[in-house]
Design a protein around this motif. Structure first.
Motif, PDB file in Angstrom:
ATOM      1  N   LYS A   1       0.918  -1.191  -0.195  1.00 28.01           N
ATOM      2  CA  LYS A   1       0.181  -0.292  -0.102  1.00 28.01           C
ATOM      3  C   LYS A   1       1.073   1.250   0.320  1.00 28.01           C
ATOM      4  O   LYS A   1       1.999   1.042   0.601  1.00 28.01           O
ATOM      5  CB  LYS A   1      -0.677  -0.078   1.134  1.00 28.01           C
ATOM      6  CG  LYS A   1      -0.514  -0.252   2.786  1.00 28.01           C
ATOM      7  CD  LYS A   1      -1.247  -0.029   3.414  1.00 28.01           C
ATOM      8  CE  LYS A   1      -0.826  -0.092   5.194  1.00 28.01           C
ATOM      9  NZ  LYS A   1      -0.501  -1.017   5.408  1.00 28.01           N
ATOM     10  N   PRO A   2       0.054   2.276  -1.063  1.00 26.40           N
ATOM     11  CA  PRO A   2       1.222   3.741  -0.715  1.00 26.40           C
ATOM     12  C   PRO A   2       1.517   4.289   0.595  1.00 26.40           C
ATOM     13  O   PRO A   2       0.920   3.853   1.682  1.00 26.40           O
ATOM     14  CB  PRO A   2       0.342   4.898  -1.383  1.00 26.40           C
ATOM     15  CG  PRO A   2      -0.939   3.606  -2.114  1.00 26.40           C
ATOM     16  CD  PRO A   2      -1.275   2.896  -1.401  1.00 26.40           C
ATOM     17  N   PHE A   3       2.674   5.124   1.336  1.00 26.81           N
ATOM     18  CA  PHE A   3       2.924   5.987   2.257  1.00 26.81           C
ATOM     19  C   PHE A   3       1.938   6.405   2.510  1.00 26.81           C
ATOM     20  O   PHE A   3       1.331   6.260   3.312  1.00 26.81           O
ATOM     21  CB  PHE A   3       3.754   6.344   2.359  1.00 26.81           C
ATOM     22  CG  PHE A   3       5.157   6.306   3.375  1.00 26.81           C
ATOM     23  CD1 PHE A   3       5.507   6.076   3.713  1.00 26.81           C
ATOM     24  CD2 PHE A   3       5.017   8.092   3.782  1.00 26.81           C
ATOM     25  CE1 PHE A   3       6.302   6.313   5.105  1.00 26.81           C
ATOM     26  CE2 PHE A   3       6.133   8.350   4.357  1.00 26.81           C
ATOM     27  CZ  PHE A   3       6.166   7.552   5.542  1.00 26.81           C
ATOM     28  N   ALA A   4       0.738   6.849   1.732  1.00 22.25           N
ATOM     29  CA  ALA A   4      -0.269   7.447   2.485  1.00 22.25           C
ATOM     30  C   ALA A   4      -1.140   7.009   3.002  1.00 22.25           C
ATOM     31  O   ALA A   4      -1.813   7.680   3.880  1.00 22.25           O
ATOM     32  CB  ALA A   4      -0.595   8.623   1.193  1.00 22.25           C
ATOM     33  N   GLU A   5      -1.395   5.921   2.977  1.00 25.15           N
ATOM     34  CA  GLU A   5      -2.089   5.069   3.502  1.00 25.15           C
ATOM     35  C   GLU A   5      -2.049   4.427   4.380  1.00 25.15           C
ATOM     36  O   GLU A   5      -2.121   3.338   5.641  1.00 25.15           O
ATOM     37  CB  GLU A   5      -2.756   3.935   2.544  1.00 25.15           C
ATOM     38  CG  GLU A   5      -3.903   4.750   1.761  1.00 25.15           C
ATOM     39  CD  GLU A   5      -4.408   3.526   0.664  1.00 25.15           C
ATOM     40  OE1 GLU A   5      -3.776   2.468   0.787  1.00 25.15           O
ATOM     41  OE2 GLU A   5      -4.591   4.439  -0.301  1.00 25.15           O
ATOM     42  N   ARG A   6      -0.244   5.019   5.611  1.00 27.19           N
ATOM     43  CA  ARG A   6       0.299   3.675   5.949  1.00 27.19           C
ATOM     44  C   ARG A   6      -0.333   3.828   7.648  1.00 27.19           C
ATOM     45  O   ARG A   6      -1.249   4.592   7.895  1.00 27.19           O
ATOM     46  CB  ARG A   6       1.615   4.525   6.651  1.00 27.19           C
ATOM     47  CG  ARG A   6       1.815   5.842   6.873  1.00 27.19           C
ATOM     48  CD  ARG A   6       3.087   6.787   6.810  1.00 27.19           C
ATOM     49  NE  ARG A   6       3.624   8.196   7.523  1.00 27.19           N
ATOM     50  CZ  ARG A   6       2.311   9.134   6.486  1.00 27.19           C
ATOM     51  NH1 ARG A   6       2.566   8.765   5.438  1.00 27.19           N
ATOM     52  NH2 ARG A   6       2.989  10.074   7.364  1.00 27.19           N
ATOM     53  N   TYR A   7      -0.577   2.528   7.852  1.00 23.97           N
ATOM     54  CA  TYR A   7      -1.301   1.977   9.549  1.00 23.97           C
ATOM     55  C   TYR A   7      -2.142   1.700   9.244  1.00 23.97           C
ATOM     56  O   TYR A   7      -2.563   2.221  10.510  1.00 23.97           O
ATOM     57  CB  TYR A   7      -0.516   3.263  10.377  1.00 23.97           C
ATOM     58  CG  TYR A   7       1.630   2.686  10.818  1.00 23.97           C
ATOM     59  CD1 TYR A   7       1.898   1.485  10.881  1.00 23.97           C
ATOM     60  CD2 TYR A   7       2.008   4.022  10.592  1.00 23.97           C
ATOM     61  CE1 TYR A   7       3.127   1.513  11.289  1.00 23.97           C
ATOM     62  CE2 TYR A   7       3.379   3.513  10.745  1.00 23.97           C
ATOM     63  CZ  TYR A   7       4.332   2.417  11.249  1.00 23.97           C
ATOM     64  OH  TYR A   7       5.346   2.227  11.186  1.00 23.97           O
ATOM     65  N   LYS A   8      -2.919   1.970   8.105  1.00 22.58           N
ATOM     66  CA  LYS A   8      -4.163   1.821   8.079  1.00 22.58           C
ATOM     67  C   LYS A   8      -4.177   0.385   7.287  1.00 22.58           C
ATOM     68  O   LYS A   8      -4.289   0.633   6.380  1.00 22.58           O
ATOM     69  CB  LYS A   8      -4.974   3.302   6.712  1.00 22.58           C
ATOM     70  CG  LYS A   8      -4.896   4.595   7.048  1.00 22.58           C
ATOM     71  CD  LYS A   8      -5.319   5.428   5.963  1.00 22.58           C
ATOM     72  CE  LYS A   8      -5.435   6.535   6.553  1.00 22.58           C
ATOM     73  NZ  LYS A   8      -5.498   7.625   5.697  1.00 22.58           N
ATOM     74  N   LEU A   9      -5.181  -0.466   8.190  1.00 22.06           N
ATOM     75  CA  LEU A   9      -5.049  -1.817   7.925  1.00 22.06           C
ATOM     76  C   LEU A   9      -6.309  -2.550   6.517  1.00 22.06           C
ATOM     77  O   LEU A   9      -7.046  -1.554   6.932  1.00 22.06           O
ATOM     78  CB  LEU A   9      -5.948  -2.913   9.127  1.00 22.06           C
ATOM     79  CG  LEU A   9      -5.076  -2.588  10.416  1.00 22.06           C
ATOM     80  CD1 LEU A   9      -5.594  -3.990  11.162  1.00 22.06           C
ATOM     81  CD2 LEU A   9      -3.612  -3.230  10.151  1.00 22.06           C
ATOM     82  N   GLN A  10      -5.842  -3.306   5.887  1.00 19.70           N
ATOM     83  CA  GLN A  10      -6.030  -3.662   4.788  1.00 19.70           C
ATOM     84  C   GLN A  10      -7.765  -5.188   4.856  1.00 19.70           C
ATOM     85  O   GLN A  10      -7.141  -4.565   6.391  1.00 19.70           O
ATOM     86  CB  GLN A  10      -6.067  -3.814   3.790  1.00 19.70           C
ATOM     87  CG  GLN A  10      -4.601  -3.340   3.349  1.00 19.70           C
ATOM     88  CD  GLN A  10      -5.017  -1.888   2.665  1.00 19.70           C
ATOM     89  OE1 GLN A  10      -6.126  -1.245   1.599  1.00 19.70           O
ATOM     90  NE2 GLN A  10      -4.920  -0.565   3.280  1.00 19.70           N
ATOM     91  N   ARG A  11      -8.412  -5.129   3.768  1.00 15.15           N
ATOM     92  CA  ARG A  11      -9.537  -6.131   4.413  1.00 15.15           C
ATOM     93  C   ARG A  11      -7.930  -7.810   5.285  1.00 15.15           C
ATOM     94  O   ARG A  11      -6.911  -7.557   4.817  1.00 15.15           O
ATOM     95  CB  ARG A  11     -10.257  -6.681   3.618  1.00 15.15           C
ATOM     96  CG  ARG A  11     -10.856  -5.998   2.955  1.00 15.15           C
ATOM     97  CD  ARG A  11     -11.766  -6.134   1.573  1.00 15.15           C
ATOM     98  NE  ARG A  11     -12.585  -6.998   2.128  1.00 15.15           N
ATOM     99  CZ  ARG A  11     -12.356  -8.730   1.547  1.00 15.15           C
ATOM    100  NH1 ARG A  11     -10.952  -8.071   1.572  1.00 15.15           N
ATOM    101  NH2 ARG A  11     -13.129  -9.811   2.293  1.00 15.15           N
ATOM    102  N   PHE A  12      -9.478  -8.336   5.710  1.00 16.63           N
ATOM    103  CA  PHE A  12      -8.206  -9.331   6.781  1.00 16.63           C
ATOM    104  C   PHE A  12      -9.008 -10.244   6.032  1.00 16.63           C
ATOM    105  O   PHE A  12      -8.714 -11.692   6.958  1.00 16.63           O
ATOM    106  CB  PHE A  12      -8.154  -9.459   7.989  1.00 16.63           C
ATOM    107  CG  PHE A  12      -7.300  -8.643   8.871  1.00 16.63           C
ATOM    108  CD1 PHE A  12      -6.720  -7.523   8.651  1.00 16.63           C
ATOM    109  CD2 PHE A  12      -7.321  -9.082  10.538  1.00 16.63           C
ATOM    110  CE1 PHE A  12      -5.652  -7.113   9.505  1.00 16.63           C
ATOM    111  CE2 PHE A  12      -6.088  -9.176  11.182  1.00 16.63           C
ATOM    112  CZ  PHE A  12      -5.471  -7.276  10.280  1.00 16.63           C
TER     113      PHE A  12
END
Length: 329
Positions: A200-211
């Motif tokens: 994922k892009p650095f701008a979306e860091r620490y935002k979890l994606q689907r599990f």
């Protein structure tokens, strides 16, 4: 007074040369021009201690001992290909990276079960899956257990990397292998975000994606082992992903081809990870033995437990980011 002859001058020069040679032999290397030998040795030892730690000699001795056993054929692997000696060598090799470069801080290591099976579920990030290696190191170093990662198909399709993954305990992330590992009392690890997490892009860091659909919860329920949420802060900053080359990635059979501020601009030098501050927190175990094994077929229950694990990790990440402050200081 007698005049100085050429013979007298030659004799004086010879005597001076002999005296200089005698002084050099007596004084040894310390009197030679340049940096004295003992200072060079001290500098090398000091650098080794800074990079490898104060116990660098013991760590080096452990690695040499393990290599000697391997050369003698004195080692064994289990049915999955796990080689404990390779893990010991890798742990020693990774320690300077984790402790000195990333300044790793481990919290909640007591939540890793001392015996019996458990499933560790962690967030995934970093463009390159170094977080899996550092997590395995932390489980071994601070929990005293060997982590058995569950990896994607691509990992085992890659030459050399696939073989090494097997040797350090990884196996395919499928239900059958996961349940066999857990039921036999092993500590397995899974990163449900997969390639969407690390890519994922650095701008979306620490935002979890689907599990996913909760396959890992199903395996834990059938094996009746606890789920330990693992929150990792620090990996997002080692290779800030600012771009991707999808056409070339498809050509190479990769999920993505990363572009960072330093790669490919700086070539191989751009592969050096940035020295971000890492924190890994092992959360309180979520029990699954409160459910019957056949409840692992209930999709709504799986969704609820999966969402509980995901939300626990997400909220812990936010708290850890506040505690850490700047990633590089």
């Amino acid at each position: 007074m007698r005049a100085v002859t050429d013979d007298d001058a030659a004799a004086a020069a010879a005597a001076a040369a002999e005296e200089a040679a005698r002084e050099t032999r007596t004084a040894g290397p310390a009197s030679m021009p340049g940096i004295p030998l003992e200072e060079i040795v001290q500098a090398v030892v000091g650098a080794s201690q800074r990079v490898l730690g104060e116990d660098w000699e013991a760590r080096l001795a452990t690695m040499i001992s393990a290599l000697r056993h391997r050369l003698a054929g004195d080692y064994a692997v289990d049915e999955f290909g796990f080689d404990p000696q390779i893990t010991e060598i890798l742990t020693s090799a990774v320690e300077p990276l984790a402790e000195t470069w990333f300044r790793l801080e481990v919290r909640g290591a007591e939540n890793i079960p001392a015996e019996g099976g458990a499933l560790l579920v962690a967030n995934h990030s970093g463009t390159v899956p170094i977080d899996g290696i550092i997590t395995g190191y932390a489980v071994k170093k601070y929990g005293g257990r060997d982590l058995r990662p569950l990896g994607a198909d691509l990992v085992f399709a890659l030459p050399f990397i696939g073989q090494m993954a097997r040797k350090v305990g990884a196996t395919l992330a499928c239900t059958e292998d996961a349940e066999r590992l857990l039921a036999s009392g092993e500590v397995a690890g899974v990163w449900p975000e997969g390639f969407k997490g690390i890519g994922k892009p650095f701008a979306e860091r620490y935002k979890l994606q689907r599990f996913g659909r909760g396959g890992f919860v199903s395996s834990a329920m059938r094996a009746q082992v606890p789920i330990v949420p693992v929150s990792i802060v620090g990996a997002e900053e080692i290779y800030p992903l600012i771009g991707n080359v999808p056409s070339l990635a498809r050509l190479l059979g990769l999920p993505y081809l990363p572009v960072t501020p330093f790669f490919p601009l700086l070539g191989p030098l751009g592969l050096v990870p940035l020295p971000s501050k890492w924190i890994i927190e092992f959360g309180e175990p979520i029990r699954t033995d409160a459910y019957e094994p056949d409840q692992a077929d209930d999709p709504m229950l799986l969704f609820n437990v999966t969402d509980q694990v995901r939300e626990t990790i997400q909220q812990t990440l936010y708290a850890l980011l506040v505690d850490r402050g700047s990633p590089f200081f």
